[in-house]
Design an enzyme around this catalytic site. Structure first.
Site, PDB file in Angstrom:
ATOM      1  N   GLU A  84      -1.526   6.808   1.508  1.00 19.78           N
ATOM      2  CA  GLU A  84      -1.440   5.786   0.456  1.00 19.78           C
ATOM      3  C   GLU A  84      -2.393   6.153  -0.687  1.00 19.78           C
ATOM      4  OE1 GLU A  84      -2.249   1.785   1.788  1.00 19.78           O
ATOM      5  OE2 GLU A  84      -1.695   0.911  -0.147  1.00 19.78           O
ATOM      6  N   GLU A 104      -6.821  -5.147   5.998  1.00 17.20           N
ATOM      7  CA  GLU A 104      -5.476  -5.702   5.745  1.00 17.20           C
ATOM      8  C   GLU A 104      -4.439  -4.943   6.577  1.00 17.20           C
ATOM      9  OE1 GLU A 104      -3.826  -4.804   1.821  1.00 17.20           O
ATOM     10  OE2 GLU A 104      -1.952  -4.744   2.944  1.00 17.20           O
ATOM     11  N   HIS A 154      -9.251  -3.407   2.374  1.00 14.88           N
ATOM     12  CA  HIS A 154      -7.873  -2.910   2.422  1.00 14.88           C
ATOM     13  C   HIS A 154      -7.529  -2.360   3.811  1.00 14.88           C
ATOM     14  CE1 HIS A 154      -4.939   0.459   1.817  1.00 14.88           C
ATOM     15  NE2 HIS A 154      -4.259  -0.550   1.327  1.00 14.88           N
TER      16      HIS A 154
END
Lengths: 428, 429
Positions: free
Chosen positions: A140, A68, A65
């Site tokens: 997040e 990404e 992640h």
């Protein structure tokens, strides 16, 4: 590109592979304005132990992640901003088995596609930028921690699995992402972001040959090393580690998710069939049209938030059911009781056939969502099956298979229950 | 190319039909237009959920679901859509369109019949809506209203709206309050239902391959029992000027991340021709990857993961929402207001403005590829008094000038700075 026509859906799929090993699939849809592209990499949240240049490496949870996020950063610019400036809507996602980069646009598709392939194949990680991202990703993670649906799922996976990396979640924790360095990201990029470990899927009013040519021009080099090996900690034991887990959050009423592990089946058509059977069985047993759903709903045990389905990930899958209710333990008990006595009687067989018919209709409707179409194609490519064949396989399933699946899967000794209970401040 | 036909079928009952052969999914909806107000909100929500339990032809959820499955997996659900202070309450359906099914399937007819049965032919007892369904759905509605707290950013926006518009209908939660829900009996709800059918303007929408005439005939046949005689008056949204000062509110909850909401007004009605300007401004300021807020607050200052702006053109309200650490409230708010001031002062970045234009144009064009999006689009246009199509608005978006954007930015008047955060002690630790 080799065309394959799916006449009953009015759809042709073009498939090809570049010299470097990148698989390319294109679904032309003339007449629509939206054009969509997905470039997916077989590297996801469950890849926590793998080889880099032949040596085993343990990566911190959240590495795929983190990668990404950082892939959008190019020397001197941000790729998502560049695509957005051209009118495209670009984004990325990380699931348990893959990382996807995608955009939708109405004009300039080939230029946007060039940018997509370019930034995904260009690793650019500096100490400064990697450190900066930690603050953003930490926010997040905190945002997700405030979502009861996420929390209940994470805790369920921990209750079900002893070692499988699905326990860790795709984002990792603030502590684990603090261990991510530019070196690790470069190593991951070299190992996984290689043409033969990626797939490009496009849909819309686009030209298949031009797409394959562009991909071949931008990714010409065949990887010299062997693909990485992965250890995803497959588990044979179908019993959960813990049968119940509880946490507290500011929610108005309990949120719950119960689940049962699916037996491990290697990737390929067998896995596809197993997943389709699991989905159809869940719907047959717990879907809105089932007697059990009606009994639970009419008695006030569940409400419209209740749903059931299958979540799959490398080396496994889980049949889940959940929602908001006052007494999750009661719902679990009723499900176990109903599974014990479940029979494929005449009414059930009729319902099973109706579900098969409805599933075909849902498949037709999903063809209008280019994101779903490309996503399903990428999933199938990585898992060794063809998503376009799902309706045919589903129509070959029999009610007796579903009966056996339900009786086996929803046994008391197979199920774990995860509950988020209200804290005082969350009660309405 | 799609063909759009809009006609009044009966007084106050209009059908909008988008004929296109490009989509596999057909869309059909019926909406009763109501004014959002405290005394009615829970009733509007409850009546749809009670109707969704079953009708005379399919009196329970199992048989209703079986009917949907027979319609090749049609999805039929209650729908509440809000346009300013107008609520479009009804049912929406998505289904595989007839050309993609075996010849003679007549799926649209099935779906229209199903939706009309749900709306007009409920399973009653002595002429009243079933008491057992009302009691059960009343409890579910109460639970659902309280569940708003589960999604923190959404909850923060609801609270900000309620505080900013405390004495306006816009501040009412569309599902109503638990107290209002509790008071509803099957007798009260039946009266509300009958009044809803009799006096609410009705909007029907279809998007799919069949021609207008065929859809119109099926609709007229199925909705024949819709009561007539009374005037169906269109509800309106009240638009207010901004308050003179920016006020601040803080609420506490046991959360990991704070949610900051800046509520603003646009100081008056947004004219139909100003829609593309508002859209371009919104994307330039906070609603895209090239927006000022994304570039500065997230990318340059790393203050958050999510930050975005949004607008309700029907109420002329503009908001910014950000998920942030508890101790960053003032830093983020300062950055948000600073970027707004830059827009007002005309300090625009030409490349980013062009990005906002093309991104707005693309978004309008993409609307045409989804039946559900077209449904909301055309209803929204009618309520704004516009007949523009998506491609026309896309063309206008590309023409938006820097002066247009500056004027729109100058209309944005911050009124409420709201922060949902964790307990004080945790933030200080």
């Amino acid at each position: 590109m080799i065309p394959r026509e799916f006449a009953e859906y009015g759809l042709t799929r073009y498939a090809g592979v570049t010299e470097s090993g990148l698989a390319v699939y294109v679904f032309p849809r003339p007449g629509l304005q939206t054009k969509h592209a997905l470039l997916a990499v077989k590297f996801g949240g469950c890849d926590l132990r793998f080889t880099i240049r032949g040596k085993w490496k343990d990566a911190p949870a959240g590495a795929a992640h983190y990668m990404e996020h950082k892939m959008f950063e190019m020397p001197g610019y941000h790729a998502a901003m560049k695509l957005s400036a051209a009118g495209a809507r670009a984004n990325g996602f990380t699931s348990s088995d893959k990382t996807g980069y995608h955009f939708s646009c109405t004009e300039g598709f080939m230029e946007d596609l060039e940018e997509l392939i370019t930034f995904v194949s260009t690793p650019y990680f500096t100490e400064e930028s990697v450190a900066k991202e930690q603050g953003i990703i930490a926010q997040e993670i905190r945002m997700r921690e405030d979502q009861p649906g996420r929390r209940v799922r994470t805790e369920l996976m921990k209750a079900l699995y002893a070692r499988h990396p699905v326990r860790e979640g795709n984002l990792g924790t603030e502590e684990s992402i603090a261990r991510i360095t530019p070196d690790l990201l470069y190593g991951c990029h070299e190992s996984f972001y290689r043409p033969d470990n990626m797939v490009l899927c496009c849909a819309g009013n686009v030209d298949p040959e031009s797409i394959l040519s562009l991909a071949a021009r931008l990714l010409p080099e065949k990887p010299r090393r062997k693909p990485p090996e992965r250890d995803r900690g497959e588990e044979a034991d179908l019993a959960p580690v813990r049968v119940r887990t509880e946490t507290e959050m500011p929610v108005s009423m309990p949120v719950f998710l119960l689940g049962s592990k699916l037996p491990f089946v290697p990737e390929g058509k067998d896995w596809q069939r197993r997943l389709l059977l699991a989905e159809l069985s869940c719907d047959l047993f717990l879907g809105e049209g089932s007697p059990l759903y009606a009994a639970l709903y009419d008695g006030g045990a569940i409400n419209r938030s209740f749903s059931a389905g299958v979540t799959d990930f490398p080396g496994g899958g889980v049949c889940c059911a959940g929602g908001r209710c006052r007494d999750p333990q009661e719902v679990l008990g009723r499900i176990v009781d109903a599974a014990e006595t479940f029979r494929a009687d005449r009414e059930t067989v009729e319902r099973f056939r109706r579900l098969q018919k409805a599933a075909r209709g849902n498949f037709i409707m999903a063809l209008d969502s280019f994101f779903d179409l490309c996503h399903t194609q990428a999933d199938g490519h990585f898992m060794g099956f063809d998503g376009m064949e799902s309706p045919m396989i589903r129509s070959g399933l029999e009610p007796e298979e579903a009966e056996a699946f339900i009786r086996e899967t929803f046994r008391a000794d197979r199920l774990a229950l995860s509950v988020v209970r209200p804290t005082e401040s969350g009660k309405g | 190319m799609e063909k759009i036909t809009q006609r009044e079928l009966l007084p106050g009952v209009r059908l909008c039909c988008v004929q296109t052969d490009r989509l596999r999914t057909g869309t059909f909806s019926v909406s009763f237009l109501r004014r959002l107000q405290q005394e009615d909100a829970a009733k509007n929500a409850l009546v749809l959920n009670v109707l969704a339990r079953g009708c005379r032809a399919w009196p329970d959820m199992r048989r209703l679901k079986a009917a949907c499955q027979e319609a090749c997996g049609a999805v039929v659900e209650p729908e509440y859509r809000q346009y300013g202070e107008i609520l479009a309450a009804g049912f929406g359906a998505a289904f595989p369109d007839d050309p993609w099914l075996p010849a003679g399937s007549r799926n649209l007819e099935r779906v229209i019949r199903l939706v009309s049965d749900l709306c007009l032919d409920p399973d009653t007892r002595g002429g009243l809506l079933r008491n057992d369904y009302v009691l059960s759905e009343r409890q579910n509605l109460r639970d659902r209203i309280l569940t708003a707290v589960n999604d923190k950013p959404t909850y923060a926006r609801i609270r900000a709206r309620a505080l900013m518009c405390a004495d306006e209908d816009y501040g009412v939660y569309p599902l109503g309050s638990p107290e209002e829900a509790e008071k509803i009996t099957h007798l009260i709800l039946t009266r509300h239902y009958q009044q809803m059918l009799a006096v609410s303007p009705v909007r029907l929408f279809y998007c799919g391959a069949l021609p207008f005439e065929q859809v119109r005939d099926t609709v007229l046949d199925s909705f024949l029992t819709l009561p007539g005689g009374e005037e169906r008056r269109m509800p309106e949204t009240e638009i207010r000027d901004s308050a003179a000062v920016l006020r601040s509110e803080t609420e506490y909850m046991d959360v990991e991340q704070g949610t900051l909401v800046l509520g603003c007004r646009l100081g008056g009605y947004v004219a139909p021709q100003e829609q593309p300007v508002l859209e371009v401004f919104n994307r330039y300021y906070g609603a895209s990857h090239t927006s000022r807020l994304f570039r500065t607050v997230r990318e340059q200052k790393s203050l958050c993961y999510s930050i975005s702006s949004g607008c309700d053109r029907h109420k002329a309200v503009f908001t910014v929402t950000a998920g942030i650490a508890f101790d960053k409230r003032y830093e983020v708010m300062e950055a948000v207001l600073e970027e707004l001031d830059r827009c007002r002062a005309g300090e625009l970045i030409p490349e980013d403005l062009e990005a906002a234009r093309v991104s707005a144009a693309a978004a309008y064009r993409m609307t045409g590829d989804k039946g559900g999006a077209l449904d909301s689009f055309y209803l929204g246009q009618e309520l704004l008094g516009s007949s523009a199509r998506p491609e026309e608005l896309a063309a206008l978006a590309l023409e938006v000038s820097p002066e247009d954007v500056i004027r729109m930015a100058q209309r944005v008047q911050p009124e409420l700075d709201y922060f949902l955060r964790g307990p004080e002690k945790e933030a200080e630790a």
